[in-house]
Design a protein around this motif. Structure first.
Motif, mmCIF file in Angstrom:
data_model
loop_
_atom_site.group_PDB
_atom_site.id
_atom_site.type_symbol
_atom_site.label_atom_id
_atom_site.label_comp_id
_atom_site.label_asym_id
_atom_site.label_seq_id
_atom_site.Cartn_x
_atom_site.Cartn_y
_atom_site.Cartn_z
ATOM 1 N N GLU A 12 -2.556 7.126 -3.414
ATOM 2 C CA GLU A 12 -3.380 7.384 -2.481
ATOM 3 C C GLU A 12 -3.554 6.172 -1.349
ATOM 4 N N SER A 13 -2.482 5.816 -1.197
ATOM 5 C CA SER A 13 -2.402 4.776 0.158
ATOM 6 C C SER A 13 -2.290 5.649 1.406
ATOM 7 N N PHE A 14 -2.417 5.395 2.490
ATOM 8 C CA PHE A 14 -2.030 6.138 3.651
ATOM 9 C C PHE A 14 -1.811 5.181 4.762
ATOM 10 N N GLY A 15 -0.349 5.188 5.392
ATOM 11 C CA GLY A 15 -0.164 4.421 6.607
ATOM 12 C C GLY A 15 -0.304 2.872 6.292
ATOM 13 N N ALA A 16 -0.945 2.321 7.003
ATOM 14 C CA ALA A 16 -1.297 1.056 6.677
ATOM 15 C C ALA A 16 -2.238 0.540 6.076
ATOM 16 N N TYR A 17 -2.920 1.498 5.366
ATOM 17 C CA TYR A 17 -3.941 1.410 4.311
ATOM 18 C C TYR A 17 -3.639 1.373 2.912
ATOM 19 N N THR A 18 -3.751 0.562 2.041
ATOM 20 C CA THR A 18 -3.546 0.471 0.732
ATOM 21 C C THR A 18 -4.763 0.604 -0.225
ATOM 22 N N ALA A 40 -5.009 12.293 0.837
ATOM 23 C CA ALA A 40 -4.410 11.006 0.956
ATOM 24 C C ALA A 40 -2.959 11.035 0.682
ATOM 25 N N GLY A 41 -2.223 10.000 0.931
ATOM 26 C CA GLY A 41 -0.792 9.751 0.636
ATOM 27 C C GLY A 41 -0.266 10.285 1.873
ATOM 28 N N ASP A 42 1.142 9.850 2.090
ATOM 29 C CA ASP A 42 1.891 10.241 3.026
ATOM 30 C C ASP A 42 3.394 10.295 2.517
ATOM 31 N N PRO A 43 4.191 10.700 3.182
ATOM 32 C CA PRO A 43 5.759 10.951 2.672
ATOM 33 C C PRO A 43 6.256 9.583 1.895
ATOM 34 N N ALA A 44 5.965 8.551 2.725
ATOM 35 C CA ALA A 44 6.685 7.169 2.228
ATOM 36 C C ALA A 44 5.955 6.806 0.946
ATOM 37 N N THR A 45 4.784 7.018 1.011
ATOM 38 C CA THR A 45 4.069 6.568 -0.105
ATOM 39 C C THR A 45 4.189 7.510 -1.454
ATOM 40 N N VAL A 223 -8.392 8.382 -16.030
ATOM 41 C CA VAL A 223 -8.705 6.686 -15.673
ATOM 42 C C VAL A 223 -8.658 6.538 -14.316
ATOM 43 N N HIS A 224 -9.768 6.536 -13.794
ATOM 44 C CA HIS A 224 -10.002 6.186 -12.305
ATOM 45 C C HIS A 224 -9.081 4.777 -11.858
ATOM 46 N N GLY A 225 -8.230 4.962 -11.090
ATOM 47 C CA GLY A 225 -7.438 3.592 -10.457
ATOM 48 C C GLY A 225 -8.075 3.215 -9.359
ATOM 49 N N ASP A 226 -8.933 3.318 -8.581
ATOM 50 C CA ASP A 226 -9.476 2.713 -7.465
ATOM 51 C C ASP A 226 -10.571 1.680 -7.951
ATOM 52 N N GLY A 227 -11.049 1.657 -8.897
ATOM 53 C CA GLY A 227 -12.216 0.535 -9.131
ATOM 54 C C GLY A 227 -11.684 -0.943 -9.237
ATOM 55 N N VAL A 228 -12.513 -1.590 -9.156
ATOM 56 C CA VAL A 228 -12.153 -3.250 -9.031
ATOM 57 C C VAL A 228 -11.513 -3.559 -10.342
ATOM 58 N N ARG A 229 -11.983 -3.119 -11.399
ATOM 59 C CA ARG A 229 -11.491 -3.613 -12.733
ATOM 60 C C ARG A 229 -10.604 -2.454 -13.474
#
Length: 259
Positions: A12-18, A40-45, A223-229
């Motif tokens: 779910e990263s996009f361009g310069a954003y991770t 979210a996402g792009d071809p490279a991701t 399992v949510h992957g974007d949380g701090v822990r």
């Protein structure tokens, strides 16, 4: 032995954003839902995430969402069943190309965010999504909230379905998730979340906010992957399931109807 799948939304990263710690969380989950470029996402991701999943032996699924990068696909949109069908076919095709190019195979499809939540409630949208998946590849597994319209639609069209449960969300008496705008919709205490997961898988029961127990089918755990822990919690879920004598493996490795 009872088995269960662990799935996570990735890529779910996009361009310069991770966003997220994909490489680390892939050490713990068994199925990856990879964003297909709309929410979210792009071809490279997409390419990188597919390769990471294959390198870790994690099964791959398409994660189609609404065309809403700014809102991360989490805002409801007034789309027709025909539009839902088209955007799902389009996004499955995009990810399928990258999976095929890397020598892998697509296992499943799980709608993202608002598209998922709208289809959970709407028979017409759920039917459109199920038909899109079936017509692309009838061997794909359709993921959907346990007891929802998505699961019912998948079964109607002849797809194998995987009933999804959530470790860190509370439930209502009708089997729906507590809306995030309401108090206690998200479980922040790890021990409480782990106990809920084990009970859903081992007993097929969950305690609702109304303090009643309801039946629930748990084929795959989100399992949510974007949380701090997120990475640490994913590891705890995996360990807790193993300690409870529950096998963890991709849904595609489990014979249909065996859970």
């Amino acid at each position: 032995m009872k088995t269960v799948d662990l799935n996570c939304d990735l890529g779910e990263s996009f361009g310069a954003y991770t966003l997220g710690r994909d490489a680390e969380i892939l050490k713990h989950v068994t199925s990856a839902n990879i964003a297909c470029g709309f929410h979210a996402g792009d071809p490279a991701t997409m390419r990188r995430t597919v390769k990471l999943a294959l390198d870790n032996g994690v099964a791959i699924g398409a994660h189609p969402g609404l065309q809403d990068l700014i809102g991360f696909g989490r805002r409801d949109m007034d789309i027709s069943p025909e539009e839902a069908y088209d955007l799902v076919v389009y996004q499955i095709g995009a990810l399928w190309g990258f999976v095929r190019a890397e020598g892998g195979a697509l296992q499943h499809v799980k709608a993202h965010g608002a598209l998922y939540n709208m289809a959970v409630r709407s028979e017409r949208l759920a039917q459109a999504i199920a038909e899109a998946v079936y017509r692309v590849d009838p061997s794909l597994v359709l993921f959907g909230l346990a007891g929802s319209e998505l699961i019912a639609a998948g079964k109607r069209v002849g797809l194998r379905t995987a009933s999804e449960v959530f470790s860190d969300r509370t439930y209502q008496a009708d089997g729906s998730l507590t809306p995030r705008r309401l108090p206690d919709s998200v479980i922040t205490d790890d021990e409480r979340a782990l106990a809920q997961v084990i009970r859903m898988v081992a007993e097929g029961k969950v305690r609702t906010q109304q303090q009643t127990d309801i039946d629930i089918q748990a084929d795959t755990i989100c399992v949510h992957g974007d949380g701090v822990r997120a990475v640490e919690f994913a590891g705890k879920i995996r360990s807790s399931l193993s300690e409870a004598g529950l096998a963890v493996q991709p849904i595609g490795a489990t014979p249909a109807g065996s859970n």
